[in-house]
Design an enzyme around this catalytic site. Sequence first.
Site, short mmCIF file in Angstrom:
data_model
loop_
_atom_site.label_atom_id
_atom_site.label_comp_id
_atom_site.label_asym_id
_atom_site.label_seq_id
_atom_site.Cartn_x
_atom_site.Cartn_y
_atom_site.Cartn_z
N HIS A 146 0.86 -1.18 0.00
CA HIS A 146 0.00 0.00 0.00
C HIS A 146 0.90 1.23 0.00
CE1 HIS A 146 -2.96 2.99 1.12
NE2 HIS A 146 -3.92 2.10 1.03
N ALA A 147 0.73 2.09 -1.00
CA ALA A 147 1.66 3.21 -1.17
C ALA A 147 1.49 4.31 -0.14
CB ALA A 147 1.49 3.81 -2.57
N ASP A 148 0.35 4.34 0.55
CA ASP A 148 0.12 5.41 1.53
C ASP A 148 -0.63 4.85 2.74
OD1 ASP A 148 0.09 7.88 2.73
OD2 ASP A 148 -1.53 8.69 1.49
N LEU A 149 0.03 3.96 3.46
CA LEU A 149 -0.59 3.34 4.63
C LEU A 149 -0.58 4.34 5.78
CD1 LEU A 149 -1.85 0.77 5.75
CD2 LEU A 149 0.45 0.01 6.43
N ASN B 112 -6.43 6.03 5.84
CA ASN B 112 -6.70 4.99 4.85
C ASN B 112 -6.99 3.63 5.47
OD1 ASN B 112 -6.51 6.72 2.68
ND2 ASN B 112 -4.31 6.39 2.40
#
Length: 238
Positions: A166-169, A173
């Site tokens: 996941h690129a933006d944990l 989110n």
Amino acid sequence: MVESEICIRESGSAMLIHPGYRGRVTADWFDASYWGDKAQPVNSGGRGGAWFVRAGEDRLVLREYRRGGLMARVAQYAYAYVGESDVRSFAEFRLLNTLVTLGLPVPRPVAAWYRKLSPVQYRAAIMIEQLEDTVPLAELILTLDSEAWESLGTTIRRFHDAGVMHADLNCFNVLVRSGEYFLIDFDKSRLMKDGASARWKAANLERFSRSLAKVAGQQVREQVWDSFMNGYNRGMAT
């Protein structure tokens, strides 16, 4: 073979549509103004550009792709076009379809859209099913007990064991509903190849740790982190 997407091109736009929404989605669906008072802005996290939408009996989320930082001053909506398979909305739609098939807790994709602004630029948006009755983790950090943090750690481990980067944990989110945990916003996320270095998992966890500290403070992060990691380390691939 089960059909997973329908591709439609109209009015200079291209769309991927989930078969469950066959015959309903048009390019207008990706314009928030089209929905009038049936679209309400999403206020938590992110940089704007997301709406809760009522489409008949369905509750959906419309999200535009917008740049942040310095690039937003130059081209807030425009992205470099290098090929349709790399269009961000299409990539996220297909990743979500895969994650749903894997049984991971994510929203189901409805449709993805993009329109070329020039031969080298495009803008895009995606629609997903709304995870109703959920609350962002950022709003619950101080209320969750150690068992809840362990459960969240186990959930994140499931994604990592499946190779999901996941690129933006971050705390916005992760959505929470009655002891269940869901991940959203998979823009720029991807499935890692078998045999890839595990460093990406550590970096993912560090990003999440920084988000906890930013939202709730370093002291709270330290209080919950051991429980989170206990659940993460105990989690097994499914």
